[in-house]
Design an enzyme around this catalytic site. Sequence first.
Site, mmCIF file in Angstrom:
data_model
loop_
_atom_site.group_PDB
_atom_site.id
_atom_site.type_symbol
_atom_site.label_atom_id
_atom_site.label_comp_id
_atom_site.label_asym_id
_atom_site.label_seq_id
_atom_site.Cartn_x
_atom_site.Cartn_y
_atom_site.Cartn_z
ATOM 1 N N ASP A 1 14.080 27.169 46.465
ATOM 2 C CA ASP A 1 12.988 27.850 45.755
ATOM 3 C C ASP A 1 11.806 28.014 46.706
ATOM 4 O OD1 ASP A 1 11.086 28.836 44.092
ATOM 5 O OD2 ASP A 1 10.984 27.074 42.787
ATOM 6 N N GLY B 1 18.798 38.871 50.229
ATOM 7 C CA GLY B 1 18.212 40.143 49.799
ATOM 8 C C GLY B 1 18.440 41.220 50.865
ATOM 9 N N ASP C 1 3.797 48.966 49.801
ATOM 10 C CA ASP C 1 2.932 50.137 49.587
ATOM 11 C C ASP C 1 2.329 50.122 48.179
ATOM 12 O OD1 ASP C 1 5.572 50.452 48.616
ATOM 13 O OD2 ASP C 1 5.408 52.631 48.583
ATOM 14 N N LEU D 1 16.327 42.791 53.003
ATOM 15 C CA LEU D 1 15.736 42.498 54.309
ATOM 16 C C LEU D 1 16.328 41.228 54.912
ATOM 17 C CD1 LEU D 1 13.741 42.862 56.608
ATOM 18 C CD2 LEU D 1 12.022 41.666 55.219
ATOM 19 N N TYR E 1 3.456 43.863 39.856
ATOM 20 C CA TYR E 1 4.093 43.676 41.168
ATOM 21 C C TYR E 1 3.075 43.885 42.290
ATOM 22 C CZ TYR E 1 7.081 44.741 45.214
ATOM 23 O OH TYR E 1 7.653 44.766 46.459
ATOM 24 N N LYS F 1 1.637 40.962 44.767
ATOM 25 C CA LYS F 1 1.899 41.076 46.208
ATOM 26 C C LYS F 1 0.568 41.068 46.983
ATOM 27 C CE LYS F 1 5.287 41.618 48.157
ATOM 28 N NZ LYS F 1 6.259 40.660 48.747
HETATM 29 N N1 LIG Z 1 12.722 46.823 47.878
HETATM 30 C C1 LIG Z 1 11.727 47.643 48.143
HETATM 31 O O1 LIG Z 1 11.806 48.855 47.893
HETATM 32 C C2 LIG Z 1 10.468 47.126 48.787
HETATM 33 C C3 LIG Z 1 9.402 48.023 48.991
HETATM 34 C C4 LIG Z 1 8.237 47.558 49.581
HETATM 35 C C5 LIG Z 1 8.134 46.238 49.977
HETATM 36 N N2 LIG Z 1 9.176 45.401 49.752
HETATM 37 C C6 LIG Z 1 9.011 43.996 50.149
HETATM 38 O O2 LIG Z 1 9.954 43.718 51.168
HETATM 39 C C7 LIG Z 1 10.387 42.349 51.073
HETATM 40 C C8 LIG Z 1 11.893 42.292 51.054
HETATM 41 O O3 LIG Z 1 12.343 43.028 49.914
HETATM 42 P P1 LIG Z 1 13.882 43.280 49.616
HETATM 43 O O4 LIG Z 1 14.031 44.693 49.227
HETATM 44 O O5 LIG Z 1 14.716 42.699 50.699
HETATM 45 O O6 LIG Z 1 14.003 42.399 48.278
HETATM 46 P P2 LIG Z 1 15.319 41.888 47.538
HETATM 47 O O7 LIG Z 1 16.508 42.623 48.020
HETATM 48 O O8 LIG Z 1 14.971 41.875 46.083
HETATM 49 O O9 LIG Z 1 15.440 40.396 48.084
HETATM 50 C C9 LIG Z 1 14.564 39.374 47.690
HETATM 51 C C10 LIG Z 1 15.375 38.103 47.635
HETATM 52 O O10 LIG Z 1 14.538 37.015 47.263
HETATM 53 C C11 LIG Z 1 15.264 36.212 46.332
HETATM 54 N N3 LIG Z 1 14.379 35.391 45.543
HETATM 55 C C12 LIG Z 1 13.730 35.709 44.383
HETATM 56 N N4 LIG Z 1 13.047 34.642 43.933
HETATM 57 C C13 LIG Z 1 13.248 33.637 44.814
HETATM 58 C C14 LIG Z 1 12.813 32.284 44.896
HETATM 59 N N5 LIG Z 1 11.986 31.736 43.968
HETATM 60 N N6 LIG Z 1 13.226 31.545 45.945
HETATM 61 C C15 LIG Z 1 14.031 32.046 46.872
HETATM 62 N N7 LIG Z 1 14.485 33.326 46.870
HETATM 63 C C16 LIG Z 1 14.088 34.109 45.846
HETATM 64 C C17 LIG Z 1 15.987 37.256 45.510
HETATM 65 O O11 LIG Z 1 17.047 36.698 44.742
HETATM 66 P P3 LIG Z 1 17.458 37.482 43.379
HETATM 67 O O12 LIG Z 1 17.686 38.904 43.743
HETATM 68 O O13 LIG Z 1 18.699 36.762 42.969
HETATM 69 O O14 LIG Z 1 16.300 37.317 42.461
HETATM 70 C C18 LIG Z 1 16.493 38.190 46.595
HETATM 71 O O15 LIG Z 1 17.724 37.749 47.162
HETATM 72 C C19 LIG Z 1 9.703 41.780 49.826
HETATM 73 O O16 LIG Z 1 8.530 41.113 50.207
HETATM 74 C C20 LIG Z 1 9.321 43.016 49.028
HETATM 75 O O17 LIG Z 1 8.195 42.792 48.195
HETATM 76 C C21 LIG Z 1 10.348 45.816 49.183
#
Ligand SMILES: NC(=O)c1ccc[n+]([C@@H]2O[C@H](COP(=O)([O-])OP(=O)(O)OC[C@H]3O[C@@H](n4cnc5c(N)ncnc54)[C@H](OP(=O)(O)O)[C@@H]3O)[C@@H](O)[C@H]2O)c1
Length: 292
Positions: free
Chosen positions: A35, A10, A104, A12, A127, A131
């Site tokens: 998983d 992902g 947020d 991060l 969501y 969270k």
């Molecule tokens: N993105 C934002 O704008 C945002 C804002 C605030 C907070 N956050 C938080 O920051 C953190 C990192 O977010 P990010 O933007 O890096 O998210 P991301 O790009 O969506 O990455 C999350 C990763 O987790 C994988 N995943 C989903 N289900 C899974 C499972 N059961 N087992 C293992 N891996 C799994 C996803 O795979 P798939 O994509 O193939 O499903 C994806 O590669 C998260 O906690 C998110 O809630 C993000």
Amino acid sequence: MRWFVTGSEGQLGTALRRRLGELGEPCWGRDLELDVADPEAVADELASLPGGPPEVLVNAAAFTQVDRCEQEPELAARINALAPAGLARLCSERGIRFVHISTDYVFDGEGEKPYREEDPPAPRSVYGHTKWQGERAAMAECSELLLVRTSWVFGRGRNFIAAILGQAERVAAGEGALRVVDDQRGRPTYAQDLAEAIRVLVAGGHRGLFHFANDGEASWWDLARAVLDRSGYGGLEIERIATLALDLPAPRPRYSVLDLGKARKAGVPMRPWQEALEAYLASEDGSAVPVP
Ligand SMILES: NC(=O)c1ccc[n+]([C@@H]2O[C@H](COP(=O)([O-])OP(=O)(O)OC[C@H]3O[C@@H](n4cnc5c(N)ncnc54)[C@H](OP(=O)(O)O)[C@@H]3O)[C@@H](O)[C@H]2O)c1
């Protein structure tokens, strides 16, 4: 320190692996092939690492598609709430430092000033709810938890900036028009800066809840404008629209600016989002093919 990152493909997860790699800190990671909601599988994976379990586990896995979470609440609860609870328990039992990431969107967005760590969450979307459940469950299972809330993340992969660049490409080719919401305000965050913030907090031995984002605030329209002006699309117009006009399944907070004082005091580097955006656009992440 030896690290393990879930959700390692992902935004991060990718940024963390890259930053730790630059510093020569051993880091392993798995994405969907492990998983994150299956603690036994995670325990087996950690035990099988060369040298045994890591010292730090960062849970960067999440179900981040806010609208899909409304349609698949059970899956959202499994990944965003159940999984961090299991990981926190596992880390607590094995003496591994656990770092979990939240959002947020745990706030309702009705505030007028930046949200501090001690402000009460009141999520409005599935969501945000899941969270927040994940935050509480992880805290209950692991007193040593480092919990970092962030917002509006952009890095390698699916994100708002990539989507805007994809749309700009089509509009420049004469197809459609650009319309972006201008009534939500938050703080954009470069995944690479978030990765560094986590590393600095872990290295400093910090525990508890911290907010981290890039400095400054913006509406999605402001961010889109800044992206186009820096990407050769300065001549393209963007219509300002209201969130309601999009009729999205999930409600969004109107104002979700995070207060950054606690992280700043802890010595976490924090640059303005415009600078971070420029770094992103100049990086291999930002020059990747726009997501349609
Ligand atoms: N993105 C934002 O704008 C945002 C804002 C605030 C907070 N956050 C938080 O920051 C953190 C990192 O977010 P990010 O933007 O890096 O998210 P991301 O790009 O969506 O990455 C999350 C990763 O987790 C994988 N995943 C989903 N289900 C899974 C499972 N059961 N087992 C293992 N891996 C799994 C996803 O795979 P798939 O994509 O193939 O499903 C994806 O590669 C998260 O906690 C998110 O809630 C993000």
